[in-house]
Design an enzyme around this catalytic site. Structure first.
Site, PDB file in Angstrom:
ATOM      1  N   MET A 133      23.186 -10.148 -13.687  1.00 50.44           N
ATOM      2  CA  MET A 133      23.714  -9.941 -15.039  1.00 50.44           C
ATOM      3  C   MET A 133      25.191 -10.339 -15.128  1.00 50.44           C
ATOM      4  O   MET A 133      25.611 -10.967 -16.107  1.00 50.44           O
ATOM      5  CB  MET A 133      23.548  -8.470 -15.443  1.00 50.44           C
ATOM      6  CG  MET A 133      23.927  -8.204 -16.882  1.00 50.44           C
ATOM      7  SD  MET A 133      23.877  -6.466 -17.303  1.00 50.44           S
ATOM      8  CE  MET A 133      22.131  -6.124 -17.246  1.00 50.44           C
ATOM      9  N   LYS A 152      27.153 -23.474 -38.264  1.00 52.58           N
ATOM     10  CA  LYS A 152      26.224 -22.345 -38.119  1.00 52.58           C
ATOM     11  C   LYS A 152      26.339 -21.749 -36.713  1.00 52.58           C
ATOM     12  O   LYS A 152      26.936 -22.361 -35.818  1.00 52.58           O
ATOM     13  CB  LYS A 152      24.797 -22.820 -38.404  1.00 52.58           C
ATOM     14  CG  LYS A 152      24.293 -23.882 -37.438  1.00 52.58           C
ATOM     15  CD  LYS A 152      22.959 -24.499 -37.922  1.00 52.58           C
ATOM     16  CE  LYS A 152      22.468 -25.551 -36.955  1.00 52.58           C
ATOM     17  NZ  LYS A 152      21.292 -26.281 -37.474  1.00 52.58           N
ATOM     18  N   ARG A 175       9.241 -27.294 -41.655  1.00 50.01           N
ATOM     19  CA  ARG A 175      10.038 -26.137 -41.262  1.00 50.01           C
ATOM     20  C   ARG A 175      10.657 -25.505 -42.504  1.00 50.01           C
ATOM     21  O   ARG A 175      10.314 -24.415 -42.888  1.00 50.01           O
ATOM     22  CB  ARG A 175      11.120 -26.579 -40.259  1.00 50.01           C
ATOM     23  CG  ARG A 175      11.806 -25.452 -39.562  1.00 50.01           C
ATOM     24  CD  ARG A 175      12.826 -25.925 -38.546  1.00 50.01           C
ATOM     25  NE  ARG A 175      13.973 -26.593 -39.179  1.00 50.01           N
ATOM     26  CZ  ARG A 175      15.122 -26.853 -38.540  1.00 50.01           C
ATOM     27  NH1 ARG A 175      15.261 -26.528 -37.266  1.00 50.01           N
ATOM     28  NH2 ARG A 175      16.113 -27.450 -39.168  1.00 50.01           N
ATOM     29  N   TYR A 224      19.769 -10.441  -5.090  1.00 50.40           N
ATOM     30  CA  TYR A 224      18.504  -9.787  -5.464  1.00 50.40           C
ATOM     31  C   TYR A 224      17.311 -10.548  -4.900  1.00 50.40           C
ATOM     32  O   TYR A 224      17.272 -11.794  -4.931  1.00 50.40           O
ATOM     33  CB  TYR A 224      18.357  -9.758  -6.983  1.00 50.40           C
ATOM     34  CG  TYR A 224      19.166  -8.676  -7.663  1.00 50.40           C
ATOM     35  CD1 TYR A 224      19.020  -7.335  -7.318  1.00 50.40           C
ATOM     36  CD2 TYR A 224      20.062  -9.004  -8.667  1.00 50.40           C
ATOM     37  CE1 TYR A 224      19.750  -6.345  -7.964  1.00 50.40           C
ATOM     38  CE2 TYR A 224      20.797  -8.025  -9.322  1.00 50.40           C
ATOM     39  CZ  TYR A 224      20.629  -6.690  -8.962  1.00 50.40           C
ATOM     40  OH  TYR A 224      21.354  -5.724  -9.601  1.00 50.40           O
TER      41      TYR A 224
HETATM   42  C1  LIG Z   1      21.604 -27.656 -37.352  1.00 45.78           C
HETATM   43  C2  LIG Z   1      21.383 -28.581 -38.493  1.00 45.78           C
HETATM   44  C3  LIG Z   1      22.192 -29.719 -38.657  1.00 45.78           C
HETATM   45  C4  LIG Z   1      23.154 -30.188 -37.593  1.00 45.78           C
HETATM   46  O1  LIG Z   1      22.392 -30.787 -36.572  1.00 45.78           O
HETATM   47  P1  LIG Z   1      23.028 -31.436 -35.257  1.00 45.78           P
HETATM   48  O2  LIG Z   1      21.856 -31.984 -34.540  1.00 45.78           O
HETATM   49  O3  LIG Z   1      23.660 -30.298 -34.522  1.00 45.78           O
HETATM   50  O4  LIG Z   1      24.010 -32.447 -35.681  1.00 45.78           O
HETATM   51  C5  LIG Z   1      22.056 -30.469 -39.822  1.00 45.78           C
HETATM   52  N1  LIG Z   1      21.119 -30.140 -40.745  1.00 45.78           N
HETATM   53  C6  LIG Z   1      20.295 -29.071 -40.603  1.00 45.78           C
HETATM   54  C7  LIG Z   1      19.289 -28.776 -41.656  1.00 45.78           C
HETATM   55  C8  LIG Z   1      20.385 -28.273 -39.468  1.00 45.78           C
HETATM   56  O5  LIG Z   1      19.551 -27.227 -39.327  1.00 45.78           O
END
Ligand SMILES: *Cc1c(COP(=O)(O)O)cnc(C)c1O
Length: 345
Positions: free
Chosen positions: A290, A33, A128, A242
Site C-alpha cells: 500500500m 476533466k 456511449r 508480502y
Molecule cells: C476525454 C474526452 C476528450 C479528450 O480526449 P483525449 O483523448 O484525452 O484528448 C474529448 N472529448 C470527449 C467527449 C472526452 O470524453
C-alpha cells in the site's frame, strides 16, 4: 518529506496545447476533466487561460467549480455528461454549458433553464453518450432554433489512424450536421492527428496536453520520484516483501521507498516496474504494498537517496505499458499523498 514528489510542469502543458492548436485552423479548447487528468484542474486551467484558452470541458458539472472559482466568469465551461436532473442549480450558478445527450436532457434543459446556453452531443457509433441519428432527426429543428453553442461527437478509435471506424464516424457526423449554423466539434487529441477533415470548428484535446500518447511529440509534463526510507543487504536465498514473492539470487541490496498502490502505483507492477537512479535502471522486486516499494539497487555504486519512476528515462506511457494500461489511467490514478510541486505559468 517522506512522501513521493510529483513535479508538474505547466509550461509543458501550455507548450503541448500550443503545438496541438498549431496543427489546425480552427479553435482549440482544453479538456480538464478528472481534476485535469490528475494534475490539478485549477492550476492547469489557469495556465491555459493565460495562454489564451477560452473554452474548457469537464466530464460532470461539479468538476467545473474549482475552474470557475479560479478563472471567474469569462471562459466557457462545457459539461460532457449534459444536464442531469440534479444539475440544474450548479449549471445556472456556475454558468456552465451542458452538452445535451438525449431528448430527455434537451426537454429538461429547455424547461428548467430556457435561454441558458447549451450544446448537443451526437452519437456517431461509439454508443456511449449522445443522441442517435433518429433521435436527432426528431428534435434537430427545435434544438437548432435555440442556437446551440456547439454540436459535437466523439471518436472511438482515433488513436488508431487506419481504423475504418474513423471515416465511418466522420461520415455519420457529416450526415447528421452538414448545413447547420452551429459550430461543430469531433476531434480530441487523436482526432487532431487524423488530419484537417476531422477538425471542423473546434477541437477538444486532453491527453496530448498532459504529455501522453497518441501525441508522440508531446513535451513531458511530469516527473515522479520517491525518497528511500531504508536500505538493507540481503543474502542469496533471502526473500523480500508480502508473500515472499521475490528471492535474492545473489547477495543483494534492497532500497525501500515511500510509495505504493495507495499512491497509484498499481499492484500489477509487482516484479515488473523499473525505477531509475540517474540513467541506471533499478528493478522493483517483490510485491507493491500500500505504502512501500522494494527496489533492487545492488548495481548502484552507492546507496541512493531517491529513485525516479517517471522522468527522462521512463515516461508515463512507458510505465503504462508495464502496467498493461494506458497513460490516461496512470495519470488519473496519481495519488493525493504526493508532495506536489507545480511550476510554470
Ligand atoms: C476525454 C474526452 C476528450 C479528450 O480526449 P483525449 O483523448 O484525452 O484528448 C474529448 N472529448 C470527449 C467527449 C472526452 O470524453
Amino acid at each position: 518529506m517522506s512522501t513521493g514528489r510529483l513535479i508538474i510542469d505547466l509550461d509543458a502543458v501550455v507548450a503541448n496545447w500550443r503545438a496541438l492548436d498549431a496543427m489546425t485552423n480552427c479553435k482549440t479548447a482544453a479538456v480538464v476533466k478528472a481534476d485535469g487528468y490528475g494534475l490539478g484542474s485549477a492550476n492547469v486551467a489557469k495556465a491555459l487561460f493565460k495562454a489564451g484558452v477560452r473554452q474548457f470541458f469537464v466530464a460532470v458539472a461539479e468538476e467545473a467549480a474549482p475552474i470557475r472559482e479560479e478563472l471567474g466568469p469569462k471562459p466557457e465551461i462545457c459539461v460532457f455528461s449534459g444536464h442531469m436532473a440534479g444539475d440544474t442549480d450548479v449549471i445556472r450558478e456556475l454558468g456552465l454549458t451542458p452538452m445535451l445527450n438525449s431528448v430527455e436532457q434537451l426537454t429538461h434543459h429547455l424547461e428548467t433553464l430556457p435561454e441558458h446556453p447549451f450544446g448537443i452531443q451526437l452519437d456517431t457509433g461509439m454508443n456511449r453518450l449522445g443522441m442517435e441519428m433518429q433521435e436527432w432527426a426528431a428534435v434537430a429543428e427545435l434544438a437548432l432554433s435555440q442556437k446551440p453553442r456547439l454540436v459535437m461527437s466523439h471518436l472511438a478509435c482515433a488513436d488508431e489512424p487506419d481504423h475504418p471506424m474513423n471515416p465511418y464516424q466522420l461520415a455519420q457526423f457529416k450526415k447528421m450536421t452538414d448545413g447547420i449554423q452551429a459550430p461543430r466539434s469531433l476531434a480530441a487529441t487523436g482526432g487532431i492527428l487524423l488530419g484537417p477533415e476531422y477538425h471542423f470548428d473546434l477541437t477538444r484535446p486532453g491527453i496530448g496536453m498532459y504529455g501522453g500518447l497518441p501525441f508522440a511529440q508531446a513535451t513531458p509534463v511530469i516527473e515522479l520520484e520517491f525518497p528511500v526510507i531504508q536500505i538493507r543487504d540481503v543474502a542469496e536465498g533471502e526473500v523480500v516483501g508480502y508473500g515472499n514473492a521475490w528471492q535474492a539470487a545473489r547477495p543483494s541490496r534492497i532500497a525501500t521507498v515511500s510509495a505504493g498502490y495507495a499512491d497509484g502505483i498499481m499492484r500489477i507492477l509487482s516484479d515488473k516496474a523499473t525505477l531509475y537512479h540517474g540513467d541506471t535502471p533499478c528493478p522493483l522486486v517483490g510485491r507493491v504494498s500500500m505504502d512501500l516499494l522494494t527496489i533492487d539497487v545492488t548495481d548502484l555504486p552507492e546507496p541512493p537517496k531517491k529513485l525516479t519512476l517517471i522522468g527522462p528515462q521512463q515516461n508515463v506511457d512507458d510505465l503504462a505499458r508495464a502496467a498493461n494500461t494506458i497513460g490516461y489511467e496512470v495519470l488519473t490514478q496519481l495519488g493525493a499523498r504526493y508532495n506536489r510541486k507545480t511550476f510554470g505559468k
